[in-house]
Design a protein around this motif. Sequence first.
Motif, PDB file in Angstrom:
ATOM      1  N   ASP A  57       1.032  -1.127  -0.176  1.00  0.00           N
ATOM      2  CA  ASP A  57      -0.217  -0.020  -0.295  1.00  0.00           C
ATOM      3  C   ASP A  57       1.186   0.960   0.252  1.00  0.00           C
ATOM      4  O   ASP A  57       1.671   1.466   0.718  1.00  0.00           O
ATOM      5  CB  ASP A  57      -0.771  -0.068   0.799  1.00  0.00           C
ATOM      6  N   VAL A  58       0.432   1.963  -0.875  1.00  0.00           N
ATOM      7  CA  VAL A  58       1.264   3.460  -1.215  1.00  0.00           C
ATOM      8  C   VAL A  58       0.870   4.454  -0.251  1.00  0.00           C
ATOM      9  O   VAL A  58      -0.381   5.254  -1.504  1.00  0.00           O
ATOM     10  CB  VAL A  58       1.651   3.661  -2.397  1.00  0.00           C
ATOM     11  N   PRO A  59       0.662   5.373   1.089  1.00  0.00           N
ATOM     12  CA  PRO A  59      -0.043   6.198   0.642  1.00  0.00           C
ATOM     13  C   PRO A  59      -0.054   7.636   0.474  1.00  0.00           C
ATOM     14  O   PRO A  59       1.386   7.202  -0.008  1.00  0.00           O
ATOM     15  CB  PRO A  59       0.163   6.156   2.465  1.00  0.00           C
ATOM     16  N   GLU A  60      -0.780   8.697   0.500  1.00  0.00           N
ATOM     17  CA  GLU A  60      -0.183   9.687  -0.096  1.00  0.00           C
ATOM     18  C   GLU A  60       0.553  10.950   0.241  1.00  0.00           C
ATOM     19  O   GLU A  60       1.872  10.801  -0.631  1.00  0.00           O
ATOM     20  CB  GLU A  60      -1.618  10.702   0.124  1.00  0.00           C
ATOM     21  N   ARG A  61       0.909   9.951   1.053  1.00  0.00           N
ATOM     22  CA  ARG A  61       2.263  10.704   2.322  1.00  0.00           C
ATOM     23  C   ARG A  61       4.019  10.568   1.448  1.00  0.00           C
ATOM     24  O   ARG A  61       4.524  11.301   1.544  1.00  0.00           O
ATOM     25  CB  ARG A  61       2.240  10.679   3.002  1.00  0.00           C
ATOM     26  N   ASP A  62       3.537   8.774   0.665  1.00  0.00           N
ATOM     27  CA  ASP A  62       4.674   8.817   0.004  1.00  0.00           C
ATOM     28  C   ASP A  62       4.767   8.786  -1.527  1.00  0.00           C
ATOM     29  O   ASP A  62       6.082   8.588  -2.268  1.00  0.00           O
ATOM     30  CB  ASP A  62       5.196   7.241   0.358  1.00  0.00           C
ATOM     31  N   TYR A  63       3.486   9.789  -2.001  1.00  0.00           N
ATOM     32  CA  TYR A  63       3.905   9.776  -3.637  1.00  0.00           C
ATOM     33  C   TYR A  63       5.502  10.547  -4.103  1.00  0.00           C
ATOM     34  O   TYR A  63       5.835  10.028  -5.245  1.00  0.00           O
ATOM     35  CB  TYR A  63       2.502   9.997  -3.754  1.00  0.00           C
ATOM     36  N   ALA A  64       5.632  10.985  -3.360  1.00  0.00           N
ATOM     37  CA  ALA A  64       7.244  11.494  -3.897  1.00  0.00           C
ATOM     38  C   ALA A  64       7.849  10.632  -4.092  1.00  0.00           C
ATOM     39  O   ALA A  64       8.752  11.535  -4.713  1.00  0.00           O
ATOM     40  CB  ALA A  64       7.244  13.273  -2.779  1.00  0.00           C
ATOM     41  N   GLU A  65       7.562   9.710  -2.918  1.00  0.00           N
ATOM     42  CA  GLU A  65       8.803   8.545  -3.226  1.00  0.00           C
ATOM     43  C   GLU A  65       9.309   7.903  -4.856  1.00  0.00           C
ATOM     44  O   GLU A  65      10.514   7.691  -4.486  1.00  0.00           O
ATOM     45  CB  GLU A  65       9.588   8.498  -2.287  1.00  0.00           C
ATOM     46  N   ILE A  66       7.980   8.455  -4.918  1.00  0.00           N
ATOM     47  CA  ILE A  66       8.023   7.054  -6.465  1.00  0.00           C
ATOM     48  C   ILE A  66       7.399   8.283  -7.609  1.00  0.00           C
ATOM     49  O   ILE A  66       6.507   7.710  -8.519  1.00  0.00           O
ATOM     50  CB  ILE A  66       6.225   5.653  -6.034  1.00  0.00           C
ATOM     51  N   VAL A  67       8.390   9.036  -7.831  1.00  0.00           N
ATOM     52  CA  VAL A  67       7.966   9.810  -9.289  1.00  0.00           C
ATOM     53  C   VAL A  67       8.562   9.122 -10.791  1.00  0.00           C
ATOM     54  O   VAL A  67       7.878   9.111 -11.303  1.00  0.00           O
ATOM     55  CB  VAL A  67       8.724  11.411  -8.888  1.00  0.00           C
ATOM     56  N   THR A  68       9.388   8.544 -10.287  1.00  0.00           N
ATOM     57  CA  THR A  68      10.047   7.638 -11.268  1.00  0.00           C
ATOM     58  C   THR A  68       9.584   6.384 -11.220  1.00  0.00           C
ATOM     59  O   THR A  68       9.219   5.537 -10.386  1.00  0.00           O
ATOM     60  CB  THR A  68      11.504   8.087 -11.536  1.00  0.00           C
ATOM     61  N   VAL A  69      10.105   5.556 -12.596  1.00  0.00           N
ATOM     62  CA  VAL A  69      10.072   3.740 -11.975  1.00  0.00           C
ATOM     63  C   VAL A  69      10.996   3.549 -11.604  1.00  0.00           C
ATOM     64  O   VAL A  69      10.181   2.938 -10.992  1.00  0.00           O
ATOM     65  CB  VAL A  69      10.744   4.060 -13.684  1.00  0.00           C
ATOM     66  N   THR A  70      12.043   3.930 -11.754  1.00  0.00           N
ATOM     67  CA  THR A  70      12.873   2.886 -10.668  1.00  0.00           C
ATOM     68  C   THR A  70      12.477   3.799  -9.007  1.00  0.00           C
ATOM     69  O   THR A  70      12.436   2.933  -7.905  1.00  0.00           O
ATOM     70  CB  THR A  70      14.257   4.561 -10.880  1.00  0.00           C
ATOM     71  N   GLY A  71      11.998   5.040  -9.401  1.00  0.00           N
ATOM     72  CA  GLY A  71      11.591   5.190  -7.698  1.00  0.00           C
ATOM     73  C   GLY A  71      10.645   4.243  -7.031  1.00  0.00           C
ATOM     74  O   GLY A  71      10.421   3.876  -5.665  1.00  0.00           O
ATOM     75  N   LEU A  72       9.403   3.800  -7.855  1.00  0.00           N
ATOM     76  CA  LEU A  72       8.133   3.034  -8.138  1.00  0.00           C
ATOM     77  C   LEU A  72       8.956   1.470  -6.826  1.00  0.00           C
ATOM     78  O   LEU A  72       9.075   0.687  -6.749  1.00  0.00           O
ATOM     79  CB  LEU A  72       7.407   2.939  -8.831  1.00  0.00           C
ATOM     80  N   ILE A  73       9.957   1.048  -7.869  1.00  0.00           N
ATOM     81  CA  ILE A  73      10.403   0.058  -7.799  1.00  0.00           C
ATOM     82  C   ILE A  73      11.200  -0.540  -6.673  1.00  0.00           C
ATOM     83  O   ILE A  73      11.059  -1.015  -5.784  1.00  0.00           O
ATOM     84  CB  ILE A  73      11.378  -0.901  -9.126  1.00  0.00           C
ATOM     85  N   ALA A  74      11.375   1.112  -6.417  1.00  0.00           N
ATOM     86  CA  ALA A  74      13.008   0.862  -5.024  1.00  0.00           C
ATOM     87  C   ALA A  74      11.913   0.787  -3.641  1.00  0.00           C
ATOM     88  O   ALA A  74      12.063  -0.226  -3.220  1.00  0.00           O
ATOM     89  CB  ALA A  74      13.448   1.850  -5.040  1.00  0.00           C
ATOM     90  N   TYR A  75      10.769   1.864  -4.357  1.00  0.00           N
ATOM     91  CA  TYR A  75       9.653   1.747  -3.114  1.00  0.00           C
ATOM     92  C   TYR A  75       8.770  -0.273  -3.017  1.00  0.00           C
ATOM     93  O   TYR A  75       8.828  -0.712  -1.664  1.00  0.00           O
ATOM     94  CB  TYR A  75       8.551   2.640  -3.463  1.00  0.00           C
ATOM     95  N   VAL A  76       8.344  -0.471  -3.853  1.00  0.00           N
ATOM     96  CA  VAL A  76       7.960  -1.990  -3.994  1.00  0.00           C
ATOM     97  C   VAL A  76       8.386  -3.099  -3.189  1.00  0.00           C
ATOM     98  O   VAL A  76       8.448  -4.112  -2.261  1.00  0.00           O
ATOM     99  CB  VAL A  76       7.408  -2.453  -4.719  1.00  0.00           C
ATOM    100  N   GLY A  77       9.985  -2.854  -3.399  1.00  0.00           N
ATOM    101  CA  GLY A  77      10.992  -3.264  -2.864  1.00  0.00           C
ATOM    102  C   GLY A  77      11.321  -3.391  -2.000  1.00  0.00           C
ATOM    103  O   GLY A  77      11.307  -4.395  -1.233  1.00  0.00           O
ATOM    104  N   VAL A  78      11.419  -2.762  -0.971  1.00  0.00           N
ATOM    105  CA  VAL A  78      11.320  -3.016   0.293  1.00  0.00           C
ATOM    106  C   VAL A  78      10.293  -2.668   1.306  1.00  0.00           C
ATOM    107  O   VAL A  78      10.280  -3.266   1.994  1.00  0.00           O
ATOM    108  CB  VAL A  78      12.416  -0.612   0.708  1.00  0.00           C
ATOM    109  N   HIS A  79       9.210  -1.956   0.844  1.00  0.00           N
ATOM    110  CA  HIS A  79       7.822  -2.313   1.462  1.00  0.00           C
ATOM    111  C   HIS A  79       7.222  -3.431   0.829  1.00  0.00           C
ATOM    112  O   HIS A  79       6.245  -3.795   1.544  1.00  0.00           O
ATOM    113  CB  HIS A  79       7.049  -0.973   1.685  1.00  0.00           C
ATOM    114  N   GLY A  80       7.720  -4.210  -0.122  1.00  0.00           N
ATOM    115  CA  GLY A  80       6.975  -5.779  -0.430  1.00  0.00           C
ATOM    116  C   GLY A  80       7.370  -7.013   0.750  1.00  0.00           C
ATOM    117  O   GLY A  80       8.475  -7.197   1.312  1.00  0.00           O
TER     118      GLY A  80
END
Length: 80
Positions: A57-80
Amino acid sequence: MTEQEARAAVYTAIHQVAPDVDTDDLAEDARLRQDLELDSLDFLRLVEIIAETTGVDVPERDYAEIVTVTGLIAYVGVHG
């Protein structure tokens, strides 16, 4: 979740939201909203698909962390 699993989940989600985006030649530094031309609803759908398929789950407060494809991959990797 491994980086490879996170990348696969993100690429699949991008393809579902924006089927015209060629994920085979996708630059991972591409910005989701500007370069891939995802509007607000597309972005929200992308986040929703990620949550449904990975349980991340990506809360709205974390949207700034997923600006790029790389950022989204990293976010999912860390939180998944």
